[in-house]
Design a protein around this motif. Structure first.
Motif, PDB file in Angstrom:
ATOM      1  N   GLY A 234       0.810  -1.217   0.000  1.00  0.00           N
ATOM      2  CA  GLY A 234       0.000   0.000   0.000  1.00  0.00           C
ATOM      3  C   GLY A 234       0.845   1.270   0.000  1.00  0.00           C
ATOM      4  N   SER A 235       1.873   1.301   0.841  1.00  0.00           N
ATOM      5  CA  SER A 235       2.743   2.484   0.877  1.00  0.00           C
ATOM      6  C   SER A 235       3.507   2.645  -0.432  1.00  0.00           C
ATOM      7  CB  SER A 235       3.721   2.374   2.048  1.00  0.00           C
ATOM      8  OG  SER A 235       4.517   1.199   1.945  1.00  0.00           O
ATOM      9  N   SER A 236       3.937   1.531  -1.029  1.00  0.00           N
ATOM     10  CA  SER A 236       4.627   1.619  -2.317  1.00  0.00           C
ATOM     11  C   SER A 236       3.697   2.160  -3.392  1.00  0.00           C
ATOM     12  CB  SER A 236       5.171   0.250  -2.726  1.00  0.00           C
ATOM     13  OG  SER A 236       6.110  -0.232  -1.789  1.00  0.00           O
ATOM     14  N   ALA A 237       2.442   1.686  -3.399  1.00  0.00           N
ATOM     15  CA  ALA A 237       1.484   2.166  -4.394  1.00  0.00           C
ATOM     16  C   ALA A 237       1.201   3.652  -4.218  1.00  0.00           C
ATOM     17  CB  ALA A 237       0.192   1.361  -4.306  1.00  0.00           C
ATOM     18  N   VAL A 238       1.071   4.100  -2.963  1.00  0.00           N
ATOM     19  CA  VAL A 238       0.828   5.525  -2.706  1.00  0.00           C
ATOM     20  C   VAL A 238       2.008   6.371  -3.176  1.00  0.00           C
ATOM     21  CG1 VAL A 238       0.552   7.237  -0.869  1.00  0.00           C
ATOM     22  CG2 VAL A 238      -0.789   5.136  -0.818  1.00  0.00           C
ATOM     23  N   LEU A 239       3.221   5.908  -2.903  1.00  0.00           N
ATOM     24  CA  LEU A 239       4.409   6.660  -3.323  1.00  0.00           C
ATOM     25  C   LEU A 239       4.519   6.727  -4.843  1.00  0.00           C
ATOM     26  CD1 LEU A 239       7.062   5.393  -0.744  1.00  0.00           C
ATOM     27  CD2 LEU A 239       6.077   7.683  -0.889  1.00  0.00           C
ATOM     28  N   VAL A 240       4.247   5.612  -5.514  1.00  0.00           N
ATOM     29  CA  VAL A 240       4.317   5.615  -6.981  1.00  0.00           C
ATOM     30  C   VAL A 240       3.244   6.538  -7.560  1.00  0.00           C
ATOM     31  CG1 VAL A 240       4.015   4.191  -9.044  1.00  0.00           C
ATOM     32  CG2 VAL A 240       5.386   3.350  -7.138  1.00  0.00           C
ATOM     33  N   ALA A 241       2.027   6.494  -7.002  1.00  0.00           N
ATOM     34  CA  ALA A 241       0.961   7.382  -7.479  1.00  0.00           C
ATOM     35  C   ALA A 241       1.322   8.843  -7.258  1.00  0.00           C
ATOM     36  CB  ALA A 241      -0.355   7.038  -6.775  1.00  0.00           C
TER      37      ALA A 241
ATOM     38  N   ALA B  16      10.318  -1.001  -6.579  1.00  0.00           N
ATOM     39  CA  ALA B  16      10.796  -2.330  -6.225  1.00  0.00           C
ATOM     40  C   ALA B  16       9.830  -3.029  -5.275  1.00  0.00           C
ATOM     41  CB  ALA B  16      12.179  -2.227  -5.596  1.00  0.00           C
ATOM     42  N   GLY B  17       9.169  -2.283  -4.378  1.00  0.00           N
ATOM     43  CA  GLY B  17       8.188  -2.891  -3.485  1.00  0.00           C
ATOM     44  C   GLY B  17       6.995  -3.447  -4.237  1.00  0.00           C
ATOM     45  N   LEU B  18       6.491  -2.707  -5.228  1.00  0.00           N
ATOM     46  CA  LEU B  18       5.390  -3.213  -6.046  1.00  0.00           C
ATOM     47  C   LEU B  18       5.827  -4.419  -6.873  1.00  0.00           C
ATOM     48  CD1 LEU B  18       3.697   0.074  -7.324  1.00  0.00           C
ATOM     49  CD2 LEU B  18       2.942  -1.438  -5.493  1.00  0.00           C
ATOM     50  N   ALA B  19       7.041  -4.357  -7.397  1.00  0.00           N
ATOM     51  CA  ALA B  19       7.540  -5.495  -8.166  1.00  0.00           C
ATOM     52  C   ALA B  19       7.701  -6.731  -7.291  1.00  0.00           C
ATOM     53  CB  ALA B  19       8.869  -5.131  -8.826  1.00  0.00           C
ATOM     54  N   GLY B  20       8.135  -6.537  -6.030  1.00  0.00           N
ATOM     55  CA  GLY B  20       8.247  -7.665  -5.119  1.00  0.00           C
ATOM     56  C   GLY B  20       6.905  -8.314  -4.842  1.00  0.00           C
ATOM     57  N   ALA B  21       5.850  -7.485  -4.698  1.00  0.00           N
ATOM     58  CA  ALA B  21       4.507  -8.046  -4.504  1.00  0.00           C
ATOM     59  C   ALA B  21       4.042  -8.820  -5.733  1.00  0.00           C
ATOM     60  CB  ALA B  21       3.532  -6.913  -4.190  1.00  0.00           C
TER      61      ALA B  21
ATOM     62  N   ARG C  84       3.119 -12.857  -6.095  1.00  0.00           N
ATOM     63  CA  ARG C  84       1.886 -13.399  -6.660  1.00  0.00           C
ATOM     64  C   ARG C  84       2.186 -14.449  -7.727  1.00  0.00           C
ATOM     65  NH1 ARG C  84      -2.803 -10.353  -6.238  1.00  0.00           N
ATOM     66  NH2 ARG C  84      -3.722 -12.044  -7.467  1.00  0.00           N
ATOM     67  N   LEU C  85       3.252 -14.225  -8.510  1.00  0.00           N
ATOM     68  CA  LEU C  85       3.608 -15.201  -9.537  1.00  0.00           C
ATOM     69  C   LEU C  85       4.131 -16.494  -8.932  1.00  0.00           C
ATOM     70  CD1 LEU C  85       5.368 -12.983 -12.246  1.00  0.00           C
ATOM     71  CD2 LEU C  85       3.079 -13.978 -12.334  1.00  0.00           C
ATOM     72  N   ASN C  86       4.881 -16.373  -7.829  1.00  0.00           N
ATOM     73  CA  ASN C  86       5.463 -17.554  -7.191  1.00  0.00           C
ATOM     74  C   ASN C  86       5.278 -17.422  -5.687  1.00  0.00           C
ATOM     75  OD1 ASN C  86       6.848 -19.814  -6.455  1.00  0.00           O
ATOM     76  ND2 ASN C  86       8.714 -19.331  -7.578  1.00  0.00           N
ATOM     77  N   PRO C  87       4.137 -17.834  -5.128  1.00  0.00           N
ATOM     78  CA  PRO C  87       3.862 -17.632  -3.703  1.00  0.00           C
ATOM     79  C   PRO C  87       4.832 -18.348  -2.776  1.00  0.00           C
ATOM     80  CG  PRO C  87       1.867 -18.231  -4.910  1.00  0.00           C
ATOM     81  CD  PRO C  87       3.033 -18.493  -5.815  1.00  0.00           C
ATOM     82  N   ARG C  88       5.529 -19.384  -3.242  1.00  0.00           N
ATOM     83  CA  ARG C  88       6.423 -20.121  -2.356  1.00  0.00           C
ATOM     84  C   ARG C  88       7.678 -19.329  -2.007  1.00  0.00           C
ATOM     85  NH1 ARG C  88       6.377 -26.373  -4.600  1.00  0.00           N
ATOM     86  NH2 ARG C  88       4.119 -26.714  -4.366  1.00  0.00           N
ATOM     87  N   ARG C  89       8.003 -18.345  -2.819  1.00  0.00           N
ATOM     88  CA  ARG C  89       9.205 -17.545  -2.576  1.00  0.00           C
ATOM     89  C   ARG C  89       8.791 -16.209  -2.017  1.00  0.00           C
ATOM     90  NH1 ARG C  89      12.959 -17.330  -7.705  1.00  0.00           N
ATOM     91  NH2 ARG C  89      14.169 -16.156  -6.188  1.00  0.00           N
ATOM     92  N   ARG C  90       9.422 -15.810  -0.938  1.00  0.00           N
ATOM     93  CA  ARG C  90       9.143 -14.516  -0.358  1.00  0.00           C
ATOM     94  C   ARG C  90       9.750 -13.443  -1.243  1.00  0.00           C
ATOM     95  NH1 ARG C  90       4.826 -15.424   2.128  1.00  0.00           N
ATOM     96  NH2 ARG C  90       4.999 -17.107   3.633  1.00  0.00           N
ATOM     97  N   SER C  91       9.089 -12.292  -1.310  1.00  0.00           N
ATOM     98  CA  SER C  91       9.560 -11.236  -2.183  1.00  0.00           C
ATOM     99  C   SER C  91      10.882 -10.697  -1.687  1.00  0.00           C
ATOM    100  CB  SER C  91       8.531 -10.097  -2.230  1.00  0.00           C
ATOM    101  OG  SER C  91       8.376  -9.547  -0.944  1.00  0.00           O
ATOM    102  N   GLU C  92      11.793 -10.527  -2.608  1.00  0.00           N
ATOM    103  CA  GLU C  92      13.106  -9.947  -2.324  1.00  0.00           C
ATOM    104  C   GLU C  92      13.341  -8.852  -3.347  1.00  0.00           C
ATOM    105  OE1 GLU C  92      15.809 -13.104  -2.718  1.00  0.00           O
ATOM    106  OE2 GLU C  92      14.932 -14.319  -1.118  1.00  0.00           O
ATOM    107  N   LEU C  93      14.121  -7.836  -2.960  1.00  0.00           N
ATOM    108  CA  LEU C  93      14.445  -6.763  -3.886  1.00  0.00           C
ATOM    109  C   LEU C  93      15.574  -7.230  -4.782  1.00  0.00           C
ATOM    110  CD1 LEU C  93      14.331  -3.613  -1.617  1.00  0.00           C
ATOM    111  CD2 LEU C  93      12.554  -4.550  -3.054  1.00  0.00           C
TER     112      LEU C  93
END
Length: 316
Positions: free
Chosen positions: A50-57, A296-301, A305-314
């Motif tokens: 949410g914070s990443s989306a707000v910053l990008v907007a 990068a935060g939005l891309a990590g999310a 979603r594409l691979n739920p088994r892996r935690r998002s990393e930058l």
């Protein structure tokens, strides 16, 4: 004797019951702990996205709305107002020749986003084409292409980018070409690995057995399967491109010095920082760091979603 036996059996039964109760309580407590940790992770992830989306907007709105609404010339020189600290008239202060830093940071962000988005799209197209062609062809073609990718990867991106930019006059498009030609390598590897994984699927074997040509299999089956990974690679490449453009401009090889660029603003503010004026360096630096972390935060999310088994990393 019978009474002693009955008492012993009753004691053992009570101890087993207490042990079973303790085990159940421990299992329930462990399950509750896992649920609490899962809820905390989800809330943290939601807050991050949410914070990443707000910053990008906010970044996009600033780039689109500030220049038309603020009737100021970002190149206007006012030596009487040089190096003024942040105030209501100049929220980010002024630089060493009296220009408004907020407006120059917004113009610099426009340049960085232009370079980042265009270079990421071009690099993704090149990397997708190279990686898909290598995996689809296989054999010697695949080995030769990947050895070429390894050869280019052995040269540092910034060094290769400096060599490319040095052949042109300073400007936006030489920087775009430099970033695009140095950042398609990782996308080629990702797409190649994804295509090789898709080639082993049963529906690909069925299409080949049905008489489909390599071109039809690649266009109808392989390419749609790699587009999500390629899109993710493009989004993750935007922060790389912004940093690359800022580094080249900081070194004096990007945009001309009179044009607003975040790297140029940081470079020109070094003398002011040594004199104790912190705002000409702080705000352009934040305009480099915060947008890239938000993207990068939005891309990590998206990656999660594409691979739920892996935690998002930058992937930076």
């Amino acid at each position: 004797m019978a009474e002693t036996t009955v008492t012993t059996e009753a004691t053992e039964t009570a101890e087993k019951a207490r042990a079973a109760g303790t085990g159940a309580e421990a299992t329930e407590a462990a399950g509750t702990g896992w649920r609490v940790r899962g809820v905390r992770r989800r809330s943290t992830r939601t807050w991050r996205v949410g914070s990443s989306a707000v910053l990008v907007a906010a970044m996009v709105l600033a780039v689109l709305l500030v220049p038309p609404l603020v009737q100021l010339d970002e190149q206007a020189v006012d030596l009487a107002a040089k190096l003024q600290p942040p105030s209501l008239a100049h929220p980010f202060g002024t630089d060493d020749v009296g220009r408004d830093l907020l407006l120059r940071c917004v113009y610099g962000l426009r340049v960085s986003l232009l370079v980042g988005v265009v270079a990421a799209v071009v690099a993704t197209v090149i990397g997708t084409a190279v990686g898909a062609a290598a995996a689809a062809a296989g054999g010697r073609v695949d080995r030769c292409v990947m050895r070429l990718v390894d050869l280019f990867s052995s040269v540092p991106h910034l060094l290769l980018g400096i060599f490319i930019v040095a052949m042109f006059r300073p400007g936006v498009w030489p920087v775009v070409v430099s970033v695009a030609l140095t950042h398609w390598l990782s996308t080629a590897r990702i797409v190649r690995a994804e295509v090789l994984s898709l080639r082993s699927r049963p529906y690909i074997d069925a299409a080949v057995s049905g008489g489909a040509s390599r071109w039809r299999v690649a266009v109808r089956h392989l390419l749609p399967g790699v587009l999500p990974q390629a899109g993710l690679a493009a989004v993750l490449m935007v922060p790389h491109a912004i940093w690359h453009e800022s580094a080249l401009s900081f070194l004096g090889l990007g945009l001309p010095t009179h044009e607003a660029s975040l790297g140029t603003l940081v470079q020109s503010a070094r003398g002011s920082l040594l004199a104790g004026d912190w705002w000409p360096t702080l705000f352009p630096g934040l305009f480099i760091i915060v947008p890239t972390l938000a993207i990068a935060g939005l891309a990590g999310a998206w990656r999660e979603r594409l691979n739920p088994r892996r935690r998002s990393e930058l992937m930076l």
